[in-house]
Design an enzyme around this catalytic site. Sequence first.
Site, PDB file in Angstrom:
ATOM      1  N   HIS A   1       3.512   5.544  10.549  1.00 30.68           N
ATOM      2  CA  HIS A   1       3.678   4.844   9.459  1.00 30.68           C
ATOM      3  C   HIS A   1       2.616   4.963   9.198  1.00 30.68           C
ATOM      4  CE1 HIS A   1       5.058   1.569   6.433  1.00 30.68           C
ATOM      5  NE2 HIS A   1       4.388   1.645   7.575  1.00 30.68           N
TER       6      HIS A   1
ATOM      7  N   CYS B   1       9.361  -1.073   7.984  1.00 28.98           N
ATOM      8  CA  CYS B   1       8.080   0.313   8.229  1.00 28.98           C
ATOM      9  C   CYS B   1       8.521   1.003   9.224  1.00 28.98           C
ATOM     10  CB  CYS B   1       6.727  -0.769   7.834  1.00 28.98           C
ATOM     11  SG  CYS B   1       6.018  -1.691   7.060  1.00 28.98           S
TER      12      CYS B   1
ATOM     13  N   ASN C   1       1.748   2.598   0.734  1.00 30.83           N
ATOM     14  CA  ASN C   1       2.264   2.180   1.409  1.00 30.83           C
ATOM     15  C   ASN C   1       3.861   2.137   1.213  1.00 30.83           C
ATOM     16  OD1 ASN C   1       4.347   1.145   3.266  1.00 30.83           O
ATOM     17  ND2 ASN C   1       3.241  -0.365   3.958  1.00 30.83           N
TER      18      ASN C   1
HETATM   19  O1  UT7 Z   1       3.992  -1.694   6.887  1.00 35.99           O
HETATM   20  C1  UT7 Z   1       3.836  -2.888   6.606  1.00 35.99           C
HETATM   21  C2  UT7 Z   1       2.436  -3.646   7.132  1.00 35.99           C
HETATM   22  N1  UT7 Z   1       1.623  -4.136   6.788  1.00 35.99           N
HETATM   23  C3  UT7 Z   1       0.541  -3.455   7.307  1.00 35.99           C
HETATM   24  O2  UT7 Z   1      -0.412  -2.647   7.850  1.00 35.99           O
HETATM   25  C4  UT7 Z   1      -1.078  -4.879   6.665  1.00 35.99           C
HETATM   26  C5  UT7 Z   1      -1.854  -4.567   7.198  1.00 35.99           C
HETATM   27  N2  UT7 Z   1      -3.068  -5.447   6.554  1.00 35.99           N
HETATM   28  C6  UT7 Z   1      -4.191  -4.678   5.908  1.00 35.99           C
HETATM   29  O3  UT7 Z   1      -3.779  -3.466   5.250  1.00 35.99           O
HETATM   30  C7  UT7 Z   1      -5.023  -5.490   5.228  1.00 35.99           C
HETATM   31  O4  UT7 Z   1      -5.377  -7.078   5.480  1.00 35.99           O
HETATM   32  C8  UT7 Z   1      -5.232  -5.712   3.630  1.00 35.99           C
HETATM   33  C9  UT7 Z   1      -5.131  -4.005   2.913  1.00 35.99           C
HETATM   34  C10 UT7 Z   1      -3.820  -6.301   3.351  1.00 35.99           C
HETATM   35  C11 UT7 Z   1      -6.158  -6.808   3.098  1.00 35.99           C
HETATM   36  O5  UT7 Z   1      -7.515  -6.849   3.058  1.00 35.99           O
HETATM   37  P1  UT7 Z   1      -7.746  -7.974   4.087  1.00 35.99           P
HETATM   38  O6  UT7 Z   1      -9.449  -7.070   4.400  1.00 35.99           O
HETATM   39  O7  UT7 Z   1      -7.315  -8.351   5.501  1.00 35.99           O
HETATM   40  O8  UT7 Z   1      -8.310  -8.425   2.697  1.00 35.99           O
HETATM   41  P2  UT7 Z   1      -7.867 -10.143   2.695  1.00 35.99           P
HETATM   42  O9  UT7 Z   1      -6.839 -10.549   2.830  1.00 35.99           O
HETATM   43  O10 UT7 Z   1      -8.506 -10.914   3.533  1.00 35.99           O
HETATM   44  O11 UT7 Z   1      -8.721 -10.658   1.856  1.00 35.99           O
HETATM   45  C12 UT7 Z   1     -10.383 -10.812   1.998  1.00 35.99           C
HETATM   46  C13 UT7 Z   1     -10.854 -10.744   0.108  1.00 35.99           C
HETATM   47  C14 UT7 Z   1      -9.967 -12.181  -0.773  1.00 35.99           C
HETATM   48  O12 UT7 Z   1     -11.510 -12.841  -1.005  1.00 35.99           O
HETATM   49  P3  UT7 Z   1     -11.882 -13.985  -0.797  1.00 35.99           P
HETATM   50  O13 UT7 Z   1     -11.017 -15.105  -0.998  1.00 35.99           O
HETATM   51  O14 UT7 Z   1     -12.758 -13.584   0.268  1.00 35.99           O
HETATM   52  O15 UT7 Z   1     -12.669 -14.151  -2.056  1.00 35.99           O
HETATM   53  C15 UT7 Z   1      -9.148 -11.553  -1.164  1.00 35.99           C
HETATM   54  O16 UT7 Z   1      -8.404 -12.449  -2.301  1.00 35.99           O
HETATM   55  O17 UT7 Z   1     -10.404  -9.785  -0.602  1.00 35.99           O
HETATM   56  C16 UT7 Z   1      -9.451 -10.027  -2.101  1.00 35.99           C
HETATM   57  N3  UT7 Z   1      -8.599  -9.407  -2.149  1.00 35.99           N
HETATM   58  C17 UT7 Z   1      -8.927  -8.591  -3.575  1.00 35.99           C
HETATM   59  N4  UT7 Z   1      -9.470  -8.114  -4.142  1.00 35.99           N
HETATM   60  C18 UT7 Z   1      -9.432  -7.264  -5.033  1.00 35.99           C
HETATM   61  C19 UT7 Z   1      -7.310  -9.245  -1.711  1.00 35.99           C
HETATM   62  N5  UT7 Z   1      -6.594  -8.175  -2.337  1.00 35.99           N
HETATM   63  C20 UT7 Z   1      -7.359  -7.838  -3.597  1.00 35.99           C
HETATM   64  C21 UT7 Z   1      -7.313  -6.636  -4.642  1.00 35.99           C
HETATM   65  N6  UT7 Z   1      -8.609  -6.781  -4.924  1.00 35.99           N
HETATM   66  N7  UT7 Z   1      -6.605  -6.010  -4.383  1.00 35.99           N
END
Ligand code: UT7
Length: 348
Positions: free
Chosen positions: A275, A114, A305
């Site tokens: 970014h 990134c 992204n």
């Molecule tokens: O450019 C590269 C650098 N990358 C970044 O800057 C990414 C930084 N991180 C993020 O943007 C966030 O952490 C994400 C958008 C990737 C994820 O969001 P989050 O709030 O951290 O979600 P999580 O991974 O903790 O997941 C929360 C819940 C989980 O379900 P349970 O365990 O609470 O039942 C996941 O299984 O959301 C679920 N989940 C989804 N649900 C629907 C994960 N992905 C999805 C999805 N659709 N696509």
Amino acid sequence: MKKSKIAGIGYYVPDNIYTNEDLTKFMDTSDEWITERTGIKERRYADRLDETTTDMGVKAAKTAIERAGTTAQDIDFIIFATLSPDYYFPGCAVLVQRELKMKEVGALDIRNQCSGFVYALSIADQFIKTGMYKNILIIGSEKHSFALDYSTRGRSISVIFGDGAGAVVMQPTDKKEQGILSTHLHSDGEEAEKLAMIYPGSAAGKGLENRPNWPDQELGGLLMTPEMLEDGSAYPYMDGQAVFKKAVVKFPEVIHEALSENNLKTTDIDLLIPHQANLRISQFVQRSLKLRDDQVFNNIQKYGNTTAASIPIALCEAWEQGKIKEGDLICLAAFGAGFTWGSALLYW
Ligand code: UT7
């Protein structure tokens, strides 16, 4: 000493639009989840078979070269930033050299994910300041869609990323209020595996003997095994929350570093192009720097992204929309895998 300026800029995104709703055909997700957590509404995907990272980069490069008032034959150095190259080796920069029928100039690929574009800009800036080169082509291009896991297993990563390319041509300038003021590059490898694609790689053997059917032979056989694809370990891995937490600290820190190096304040910034990692991260950075809405540019809603391509695509779009004028103070900032991060401050 001369400074370097962005003399021409271009971008290319594929025509194929995939909305959040479209992704629900492949995985258990929803427009509501993706919008709320990332701000993304749609992304572009390159043609699955016929369009490569280099193909997209070349399209962006042609526009940048033309807008710089130069030709491909005048380019004296190429830098290509990507994490999704056409080949494991050689890199994409030589493919651009071939495709654009350039002279036998130096061609460098950088792998800083990134923050790849900010690293590339910094490298180009040094070469131009020393007088070594006068027309440097930088490309950031990504075809994420070829390698992501579009099943529910991969949903937390695959919904975020999109394909596209951006390019700039860097040239020297003598003007006082024009060109790059400074660049600031950082890394911390402590959490390298928190956002990583491990295979193929020379670390592939580690722990492999614990897997069933691993290729137990004296040499070789570790490039990719069927198990790596089956259990999902061949796909990129991201600890999203760890990345998020670090990003919201490092973005403001590296922007402040650039401003303080140049005795400038956040109120002096005409446009911040972060970014495009996640709209929530950009909004967090905006709040922590107390920037107005018109001081920050975001287009992740349309493209997702695009990693190394996100800053040049956003910069070009902002410029095409008339949001950047000559003499404006522009701040670029990035954070991503490695972790690596960086910023650049420049007068347009
Ligand atoms: O450019 C590269 C650098 N990358 C970044 O800057 C990414 C930084 N991180 C993020 O943007 C966030 O952490 C994400 C958008 C990737 C994820 O969001 P989050 O709030 O951290 O979600 P999580 O991974 O903790 O997941 C929360 C819940 C989980 O379900 P349970 O365990 O609470 O039942 C996941 O299984 O959301 C679920 N989940 C989804 N649900 C629907 C994960 N992905 C999805 C999805 N659709 N696509």
